[in-house]
Design a protein around this motif. Structure first.
Motif, PDB file in Angstrom:
ATOM      1  N   VAL A   1      15.888  59.555  -7.691  1.00 36.13           N
ATOM      2  CA  VAL A   1      16.673  60.764  -7.433  1.00 36.13           C
ATOM      3  C   VAL A   1      18.121  60.350  -7.250  1.00 36.13           C
ATOM      4  N   LEU A   2      19.002  60.879  -8.078  1.00 32.38           N
ATOM      5  CA  LEU A   2      20.434  60.631  -7.932  1.00 32.38           C
ATOM      6  C   LEU A   2      21.030  61.749  -7.088  1.00 32.38           C
ATOM      7  N   ALA A   3      21.622  61.379  -5.968  1.00 29.75           N
ATOM      8  CA  ALA A   3      22.249  62.349  -5.062  1.00 29.75           C
ATOM      9  C   ALA A   3      23.530  61.730  -4.524  1.00 29.75           C
ATOM     10  N   LEU A   4      24.421  61.394  -5.449  1.00 28.26           N
ATOM     11  CA  LEU A   4      25.609  60.603  -5.128  1.00 28.26           C
ATOM     12  C   LEU A   4      26.829  61.430  -4.756  1.00 28.26           C
TER      13      LEU A   4
ATOM     14  N   LEU B   1      17.035  49.597 -11.649  1.00 19.74           N
ATOM     15  CA  LEU B   1      18.283  50.010 -11.001  1.00 19.74           C
ATOM     16  C   LEU B   1      19.057  48.782 -10.559  1.00 19.74           C
ATOM     17  N   LEU B   2      20.359  48.840 -10.751  1.00 18.27           N
ATOM     18  CA  LEU B   2      21.224  47.728 -10.344  1.00 18.27           C
ATOM     19  C   LEU B   2      22.092  48.155  -9.163  1.00 18.27           C
ATOM     20  N   PHE B   3      22.145  47.306  -8.153  1.00 15.64           N
ATOM     21  CA  PHE B   3      22.961  47.565  -6.970  1.00 15.64           C
ATOM     22  C   PHE B   3      23.816  46.348  -6.654  1.00 15.64           C
ATOM     23  N   GLN B   4      25.047  46.616  -6.260  1.00 14.03           N
ATOM     24  CA  GLN B   4      25.898  45.558  -5.744  1.00 14.03           C
ATOM     25  C   GLN B   4      25.796  45.599  -4.224  1.00 14.03           C
TER      26      GLN B   4
ATOM     27  N   ARG C   1      25.576  49.591  -3.448  1.00 15.70           N
ATOM     28  CA  ARG C   1      26.366  50.418  -4.380  1.00 15.70           C
ATOM     29  C   ARG C   1      25.714  50.374  -5.750  1.00 15.70           C
ATOM     30  N   TRP C   2      25.267  51.551  -6.195  1.00 14.53           N
ATOM     31  CA  TRP C   2      24.572  51.631  -7.480  1.00 14.53           C
ATOM     32  C   TRP C   2      25.550  51.450  -8.630  1.00 14.53           C
ATOM     33  N   THR C   3      25.176  50.621  -9.619  1.00 16.11           N
ATOM     34  CA  THR C   3      26.056  50.360 -10.759  1.00 16.11           C
ATOM     35  C   THR C   3      25.407  50.695 -12.094  1.00 16.11           C
TER      36      THR C   3
ATOM     37  N   GLY D   1      32.545  59.555  -7.421  1.00 14.89           N
ATOM     38  CA  GLY D   1      32.375  60.055  -8.784  1.00 14.89           C
ATOM     39  C   GLY D   1      32.206  58.989  -9.844  1.00 14.89           C
ATOM     40  N   ALA D   2      32.042  57.721  -9.443  1.00 14.99           N
ATOM     41  CA  ALA D   2      31.915  56.640 -10.431  1.00 14.99           C
ATOM     42  C   ALA D   2      30.667  56.803 -11.292  1.00 14.99           C
ATOM     43  N   TRP D   3      29.682  57.540 -10.777  1.00 11.15           N
ATOM     44  CA  TRP D   3      28.437  57.747 -11.521  1.00 11.15           C
ATOM     45  C   TRP D   3      28.650  58.507 -12.826  1.00 11.15           C
TER      46      TRP D   3
END
Length: 414
Positions: A162-165, A145-148, A135-137, A177-179
């Motif tokens: 590439v952001l494709a969330l 890039l930070l991921f949980q 999960r990208w944070t 939609g947290a991005w």
């Protein structure tokens, strides 16, 4: 905490992200696709639950017009990867397509799972890596890039991203939609995320709600302002939804956001001219109840009659007191007051997102060099019918091409 490197990180394993991965892998880039879910393509599988509507067969100018105000911003991507290219791509994966009676295009298997399995196999053969349950944070102070993850936080150093969330509909499938907050904190302009292709709430009476919840209104015509559509709608416990509703959802949503309510007019017998309907309603009712008379004379279903009665209660006018002409006019223009939009979590898709002014011609976010965006994260919406997936695939491919140009121009390694 663990730290690794990848040449290109794609965040989001939906149609846009996976298409970007394919374009990049074919261009020689080393790609890792990250997703918060345990498996890839979950929203694609959900889209194919009732038959995977990949795209539409109508001529390209009419097709592009479906994107309304966003059309100029999507045209280049769709021109470069149009509906026929998507059909050819599907066939190359062993999933030939066909055109349905409505012009919609489906795989012959009619399901998403065979297509997705073949696609993931091909991506794997091209060297694309998957990082699931990531999960990208956001980014750390060094731009990593930070991921949980289940094993704790990870830092990923990527040459390009590439952001494709996705949007904010179907959050249980990963699109929450947290991005939006993360990017807004970086100064990126985000148009408010709103439900698209959604249902609406209505203050039904208890009697109507209890009797007709789940019942379809078939063969009706719905009108909002200057726009009308033919199709079907479904009565829900809290309001109304369905294909014809979705086609008008943008207009209805904006009216509700502006005025707190919107009026939808329903033509229950749009195939009958007012004069013919009036003639039928001028027949003697005899000892029939009003409901039986409407059922026989106007061929109305029980739910259609119930809807008429709801409108009569709202206006305080008894149906039996109306002249045949006025009753005919009401039957083909039943007013329904919508008082709210169904929650975005229940919507088919999302309106709003990253403003196109924030992107350059190669889909890169100007404020974030090396960071590209695609799919439903961008500020566009479209009706159902294949337009949603087509634009997601096309913008994913465009982002992939943009990253290749970026790597070639600035890094000299593609």
């Amino acid at each position: 905490m663990s730290s690794t490197q990848t040449q290109v990180a794609i965040i989001g394993a939906g149609p846009a992200g996976l298409m970007a991965a394919e374009v990049l892998a074919q261009g020689g880039a080393a790609v890792t696709v990250y997703d918060a879910m345990p498996s890839a393509g979950r929203k694609l599988l959900m889209a194919g639950r009732g038959g995977l509507n990949l795209t539409h067969s109508e001529p390209l100018p009419a097709f592009l017009a479906r994107y309304a105000e966003a059309m100029p911003n999507l045209k280049a991507a769709i021109d470069a990867f149009p509906p026929q290219a998507l059909r050819d791509w599907s066939e190359a994966l062993g999933q030939p397509t066909f055109v349905g009676s409505s012009g919609r295009v489906f795989p012959k298997a009619f399901k998403a799972s065979p297509l997705l399995r073949a696609w993931l196999r091909r991506l794997d053969s091209q060297g694309v890596q998957l990082g699931l349950r990531h999960r990208w944070t956001g980014w750390d102070d060094n731009g990593r890039l930070l991921f949980q993850t289940p094993d704790g936080q990870r830092e990923i150093e990527a040459t390009a991203t590439v952001l494709a969330l996705g949007g904010a509909s179907w959050p249980r499938l990963g699109s929450d939609g947290a991005w939006a907050e993360t990017l807004a904190a970086k100064g990126v302009t985000i148009s408010m995320l709103r439900p698209a292709n959604s249902g609406f709430t209505i203050a039904w009476s208890d009697i109507f709600r209890d009797r007709f919840e789940g019942q379809p209104l078939k063969g009706v015509a719905l009108t909002s302002g200057a726009h009308s559509v033919r199709g079907e709608a479904i009565i829900t416990r809290t309001g109304i939804e369905g294909g014809a509703i979705y086609a008008l959802s943008a207009d209805l949503r904006e009216a509700i956001l502006s005025a707190g309510k919107a009026t939808l007019h329903v033509a229950l017998r749009p195939d009958l001219a007012i004069e013919e309907l009036t003639a039928r309603l001028s027949a003697s009712k005899g000892k029939q109840s009003q409901s039986n008379f409407l059922r026989k004379a106007a061929h109305l279903s029980p739910v259609a009659i119930g809807l008429l009665q709801e409108a009569a209660k709202t206006t305080g006018v008894a149906l039996a007191s109306l002249s045949p002409a006025n009753l005919a006019r009401l039957i083909n223009a039943v007013p329904i007051e919508l008082n709210g939009v169904a929650p975005i979590a229940r919507a088919i898709s999302t309106a709003g997102g990253i403003a196109f002014d924030e992107l350059d011609a190669d889909s890169m976010i100007r404020r974030l060099p090396g960071v590209f965006a695609a799919g439903e994260m961008l500020d566009w919406e479209a009706p159902t019918g294949g337009y949603l997936l087509q634009a997601s695939f096309a913008t994913g491919a465009a982002a992939g091409r943009g990253v290749l140009k970026w790597l070639d121009r600035w890094m000299g390694i593609a």
